[in-house]
Write a protein that holds these residues in place. Structure first.
Motif, mmCIF file in Angstrom:
data_model
loop_
_atom_site.group_PDB
_atom_site.id
_atom_site.type_symbol
_atom_site.label_atom_id
_atom_site.label_comp_id
_atom_site.label_asym_id
_atom_site.label_seq_id
_atom_site.Cartn_x
_atom_site.Cartn_y
_atom_site.Cartn_z
ATOM 1 N N ASP A 183 43.036 39.866 44.889
ATOM 2 C CA ASP A 183 41.656 39.799 44.400
ATOM 3 C C ASP A 183 41.613 39.693 42.865
ATOM 4 O O ASP A 183 40.556 39.466 42.291
ATOM 5 N N ALA A 184 42.741 39.860 42.212
ATOM 6 C CA ALA A 184 42.796 39.630 40.758
ATOM 7 C C ALA A 184 43.268 38.195 40.549
ATOM 8 O O ALA A 184 44.337 37.933 39.983
ATOM 9 N N GLU A 185 42.468 37.257 41.070
ATOM 10 C CA GLU A 185 42.866 35.845 41.126
ATOM 11 C C GLU A 185 42.438 35.037 39.913
ATOM 12 O O GLU A 185 43.082 34.051 39.553
ATOM 13 N N GLY A 186 41.345 35.464 39.290
ATOM 14 C CA GLY A 186 40.783 34.658 38.204
ATOM 15 C C GLY A 186 41.769 34.480 37.062
ATOM 16 O O GLY A 186 41.890 33.391 36.484
ATOM 17 N N ARG A 187 42.495 35.540 36.748
ATOM 18 C CA ARG A 187 43.442 35.467 35.632
ATOM 19 C C ARG A 187 44.578 34.492 35.924
ATOM 20 O O ARG A 187 45.123 33.881 35.006
ATOM 21 N N LEU A 188 44.940 34.356 37.205
ATOM 22 C CA LEU A 188 46.003 33.396 37.551
ATOM 23 C C LEU A 188 45.516 31.969 37.324
ATOM 24 O O LEU A 188 46.259 31.099 36.853
ATOM 25 N N VAL A 189 44.270 31.741 37.691
ATOM 26 C CA VAL A 189 43.677 30.404 37.506
ATOM 27 C C VAL A 189 43.587 30.076 36.011
ATOM 28 O O VAL A 189 44.007 29.004 35.561
ATOM 29 N N LEU A 190 43.071 31.044 35.239
ATOM 30 C CA LEU A 190 42.899 30.815 33.797
ATOM 31 C C LEU A 190 44.236 30.590 33.104
ATOM 32 O O LEU A 190 44.348 29.744 32.218
ATOM 33 N N ALA A 191 45.256 31.339 33.513
ATOM 34 C CA ALA A 191 46.552 31.243 32.844
ATOM 35 C C ALA A 191 47.047 29.795 32.830
ATOM 36 O O ALA A 191 47.424 29.265 31.774
ATOM 37 N N ASP A 192 47.032 29.154 33.974
ATOM 38 C CA ASP A 192 47.561 27.785 34.036
ATOM 39 C C ASP A 192 46.657 26.777 33.330
ATOM 40 O O ASP A 192 47.141 25.839 32.696
ATOM 41 N N VAL A 193 45.361 26.969 33.426
ATOM 42 C CA VAL A 193 44.455 26.030 32.738
ATOM 43 C C VAL A 193 44.651 26.161 31.223
ATOM 44 O O VAL A 193 44.695 25.165 30.487
ATOM 45 N N ILE A 194 44.799 27.391 30.750
ATOM 46 C CA ILE A 194 44.997 27.624 29.314
ATOM 47 C C ILE A 194 46.297 26.975 28.838
ATOM 48 O O ILE A 194 46.324 26.274 27.818
ATOM 49 N N THR A 195 47.378 27.168 29.580
ATOM 50 C CA THR A 195 48.657 26.556 29.178
ATOM 51 C C THR A 195 48.533 25.037 29.131
ATOM 52 O O THR A 195 49.003 24.392 28.191
ATOM 53 N N HIS A 196 47.879 24.478 30.125
ATOM 54 C CA HIS A 196 47.702 23.022 30.161
ATOM 55 C C HIS A 196 46.899 22.542 28.950
ATOM 56 O O HIS A 196 47.243 21.532 28.322
ATOM 57 N N VAL A 197 45.853 23.262 28.610
ATOM 58 C CA VAL A 197 45.017 22.883 27.466
ATOM 59 C C VAL A 197 45.807 22.971 26.166
ATOM 60 O O VAL A 197 45.743 22.073 25.314
ATOM 61 N N ILE A 198 46.574 24.038 26.004
ATOM 62 C CA ILE A 198 47.355 24.181 24.760
ATOM 63 C C ILE A 198 48.362 23.035 24.641
ATOM 64 O O ILE A 198 48.490 22.398 23.594
ATOM 65 N N MET A 209 39.878 28.468 21.082
ATOM 66 C CA MET A 209 39.769 28.430 22.536
ATOM 67 C C MET A 209 38.841 29.568 22.971
ATOM 68 O O MET A 209 39.034 30.713 22.557
ATOM 69 N N VAL A 210 37.861 29.238 23.784
ATOM 70 C CA VAL A 210 36.979 30.275 24.338
ATOM 71 C C VAL A 210 37.026 30.146 25.852
ATOM 72 O O VAL A 210 36.777 29.063 26.384
ATOM 73 N N ASP A 211 37.393 31.222 26.533
ATOM 74 C CA ASP A 211 37.312 31.165 27.990
ATOM 75 C C ASP A 211 36.166 32.036 28.473
ATOM 76 O O ASP A 211 35.846 33.060 27.866
ATOM 77 N N LEU A 212 35.532 31.568 29.544
ATOM 78 C CA LEU A 212 34.441 32.326 30.174
ATOM 79 C C LEU A 212 34.807 32.547 31.628
ATOM 80 O O LEU A 212 35.186 31.595 32.327
ATOM 81 N N ALA A 213 34.690 33.794 32.074
ATOM 82 C CA ALA A 213 35.113 34.098 33.432
ATOM 83 C C ALA A 213 34.364 35.304 33.981
ATOM 84 O O ALA A 213 34.188 36.303 33.284
ATOM 85 N N THR A 214 33.939 35.183 35.233
ATOM 86 C CA THR A 214 33.413 36.350 35.950
ATOM 87 C C THR A 214 34.649 37.117 36.431
ATOM 88 O O THR A 214 35.010 37.073 37.592
ATOM 89 N N LEU A 215 35.295 37.805 35.475
ATOM 90 C CA LEU A 215 36.662 38.239 35.736
ATOM 91 C C LEU A 215 36.793 39.603 36.398
ATOM 92 O O LEU A 215 37.645 39.784 37.242
ATOM 93 N N THR A 216 35.953 40.566 35.991
ATOM 94 C CA THR A 216 36.154 41.915 36.532
ATOM 95 C C THR A 216 34.850 42.658 36.833
ATOM 96 O O THR A 216 33.871 42.540 36.087
ATOM 97 N N GLY A 217 34.891 43.437 37.898
ATOM 98 C CA GLY A 217 33.800 44.375 38.157
ATOM 99 C C GLY A 217 33.780 45.449 37.075
ATOM 100 O O GLY A 217 32.728 46.015 36.775
ATOM 101 N N ALA A 218 34.923 45.700 36.483
ATOM 102 C CA ALA A 218 35.025 46.765 35.473
ATOM 103 C C ALA A 218 34.146 46.495 34.252
ATOM 104 O O ALA A 218 33.628 47.425 33.634
ATOM 105 N N ILE A 219 33.965 45.217 33.900
ATOM 106 C CA ILE A 219 33.116 44.939 32.731
ATOM 107 C C ILE A 219 31.667 45.280 33.056
ATOM 108 O O ILE A 219 30.888 45.651 32.165
ATOM 109 N N ILE A 220 31.287 45.194 34.337
ATOM 110 C CA ILE A 220 29.911 45.554 34.721
ATOM 111 C C ILE A 220 29.744 47.065 34.619
ATOM 112 O O ILE A 220 28.708 47.564 34.169
ATOM 113 N N VAL A 221 30.782 47.797 35.023
ATOM 114 C CA VAL A 221 30.747 49.255 34.902
ATOM 115 C C VAL A 221 30.604 49.633 33.426
ATOM 116 O O VAL A 221 29.832 50.514 33.055
ATOM 117 N N ALA A 222 31.338 48.925 32.570
ATOM 118 C CA ALA A 222 31.342 49.276 31.141
ATOM 119 C C ALA A 222 30.046 48.891 30.444
ATOM 120 O O ALA A 222 29.503 49.670 29.658
#
Ligand code: BES
Ligand code: MN
Ligand code: ZN
Length: 507
Positions: free
Chosen positions: A354-369, A377-390
């Motif tokens: 379920d921590a899948e978003g970071r895997l997707v971003l990692a490869d896209v970021i490497t490809h872009v670089i 570089m600015v990435d936008l991601a609905t990445l964690t429930g934890a940010i909603i808690v915070a």
């Protein structure tokens, strides 16, 4: 791409002198008052000598105090070419000085929804500028959007229905009309993003998402769509691992807007595009799982931003890159304990699918670089429930390795109302994702979930100035606001447009 965009409202501009004119006895006339209930000079002229008395008497009986974002409706007095007079409050002089123009436009549009209204943009003691009128129009457009393409029976009494017509009356109406054009394309860009977020994943699967993003080609955006065979060649083992449990093939879409000098390094905008996040083998609980159709809010914001930049022919080079996958449980799905190799060469132990978003971003970021050597570089991601808690649902979390970039994004957030709050990146978070078996693991334990996720992404950004916006709280399931009644907010489009305008464009 025009269909379905802000077509619930027509906005025109005209001179104040025409305020009193119009087909008699039809539609609304909107005027503004401060908390002293004083009308502006144009409104006084239109309403005549008894106008102020009329407003004062109605206000007293309705307990209307002219507070900001409050309104009073009354039958239009005789001789006024309208059947209803809508008085909108602006609050005290101090409130007025910090007027949120899109919010005022949204509020006003909400009050006259479904009707024809002439809006006297004239304030007691102040002249409304063309820019302010444009921002008012932007808010009005955003407010009247609703996603109802799957409703086969339209409710006639729906609050925000089609058919609102506003004419904004102000001295500088010709310049305002030009600002209004800009407001329209920006609103269309936000609405494009909202539509993508609101669409269900059976309709908006990765290939279809890529197709919709490819429509930006009509605006002169250069499009490249990577299919799985190409991703395998590139070694995108992390992104492909997430995708392998779905019968829907993943896509990576690269969108290039080359409005700047040839050869100038671009700004890169990167989006998480998980069209549906079931959690995979680490499956999520059933309650609320339907919200995970919005897990592509980052990718939607990037598509919307490219739409905005291309529509206004921004003088800069920007590359948008989105990784579009579906995260599903399946006999072929990736599993906890798998070790995958990312395009960067770094290996990742999967602890939780379920921590899948970071895997997707990692490869896209490497490809872009590797492909574009971006200057930021600015990435936008609905990445964690934890940010909603915070942080809750009204402000996004920002993590960055660059104070200047972080400051610029913060400023763009304040200017547009799409606010961000900077969060820390300290070595302890990085340590938390060290793995026993691989270079890193994809979760960092119970604490600081948004920060360990950001630290994971940081391991892929190399030396590029970078900011990560965790938009899980703001992209979807949005609180109703004056400028948004939609589940998908289209959050980030206005922020990114503003960031580029203020810091990366030739003036
Ligand atoms: N897409 C979710 C995050 C999310 C949660 C977005 C709620 C919007 C609303 C993400 O992929 C996720 O599942 N994150 C996990 C990470 C955990 C497994 C380390 C989370 O936040 O629980
Ligand atoms: Mn997830
Ligand atoms: Zn997710």
């Amino acid at each position: 791409m025009a269909a379905g965009m802000a077509d619930g409202i027509e906005i025109g501009f005209g001179p104040l002198e025409k305020s009193g004119q119009g087909p008699s006895g039809s539609g609304d006339l909107v005027v503004f008052v401060g908390d002293d209930l004083a009308l502006g000079s144009a409104a006084r002229e239109i309403l005549g000598g008894s106008g102020a008395d009329l407003v004062a008497r109605a206000a007293a009986s309705e307990k209307f105090k002219g507070r900001s974002l409050s309104a009073l409706s009354l039958p239009a007095p005789a001789g006024i070419a309208a059947d209803r007079l809508v008085v909108v409050g602006l609050g005290s002089d101090k409130d007025r000085a910090k007027t949120d123009w899109p919010a005022l436009g949204g509020f006003t549009a909400g009050k006259v929804s479904g009707r024809t209204a002439r809006v006297v943009l004239d304030w007691p003691g102040a002249v409304v500028s063309a820019r302010e009128a444009g921002q008012f129009a932007l808010g009005a457009r955003l407010r009247t959007y609703s996603f109802d393409r799957y409703k086969t029976k339209k409710k006639p009494d729906a609050d925000e229905k089609a058919g609102t017509t506003l004419t904004l009356l102000l001295p500088d109406h010709e310049a305002a009309a030009r600002e209004g054009e800009g407001a329209r394309t920006l609103a269309d860009s936000v609405i494009l993003a909202r539509n993508l977020v609101n669409e269900p994943p059976n309709v908006l699967f990765p290939e279809e998402f890529a197709k919709r993003a490819s429509e930006l080609g009509k605006l002169g955006v250069e499009i490249e769509v990577l299919e799985p065979a190409r991703m395998r060649e590139l070694g995108m083992g992390a992104l492909l691992a997430v995708a392998q449990g779905s019968v829907r093939e993943p896509r990576v879409v690269i969108m290039r807007w080359n409005g700047g000098p040839a050869g100038e390094a671009p700004v890169a905008l990167i989006g998480k595009g998980v069209i549906f996040d079931s959690g995979g083998i680490s499956i999520k609980p059933g309650g609320g799982m339907e919200d995970m159709k919005g897990d592509m809010g980052g990718a939607a914001a990037v598509v919307g931003a490219l739409h905005a930049l291309a529509s206004r022919k921004a003088r800069c080079n920007v590359v948008g890159a989105i990784g579009i996958v579906e995260n599903m449980p399946d006999g072929g799905a990736y599993r906890p304990s798998d070790i995958v190799t990312s395009m960067s060469g770094q290996t990742i132990e999967v602890i939780n699918t379920d921590a899948e978003g970071r895997l997707v971003l990692a490869d896209v970021i490497t490809h872009v670089i590797r492909s574009f050597k971006p200057k930021a570089m600015v990435d936008l991601a609905t990445l964690t429930g934890a940010i909603i808690v915070a942080l809750g649902q009204d402000i996004a979390g920002m993590f960055s390795n660059d104070d200047t970039l972080a400051g610029n994004i913060h400023a763009a957030g304040e200017a547009t109302g799409e606010k961000v709050w900077r969060m820390p990146l300290i070595p302890a978070y990085d340590k938390a994702i060290d793995s026993k078996f691989a270079d890193m693991k994809n979760t960092g334990g119970r604490h600081g979930g948004a920060a360990t996720a950001a630290s994971f992404i940081k391991r892929y950004v190399e030396e590029v100035p970078w900011a990560h916006l965790d938009i899980a709280g703001v992209a979807m399931s949005s609180n109703a606001s004056e400028i948004n009644r939609s589940w998908g907010a289209g959050w980030g489009v206005r922020l990114l447009d503003r960031l580029v305008r203020d810091h990366y464009e030739a003036k």
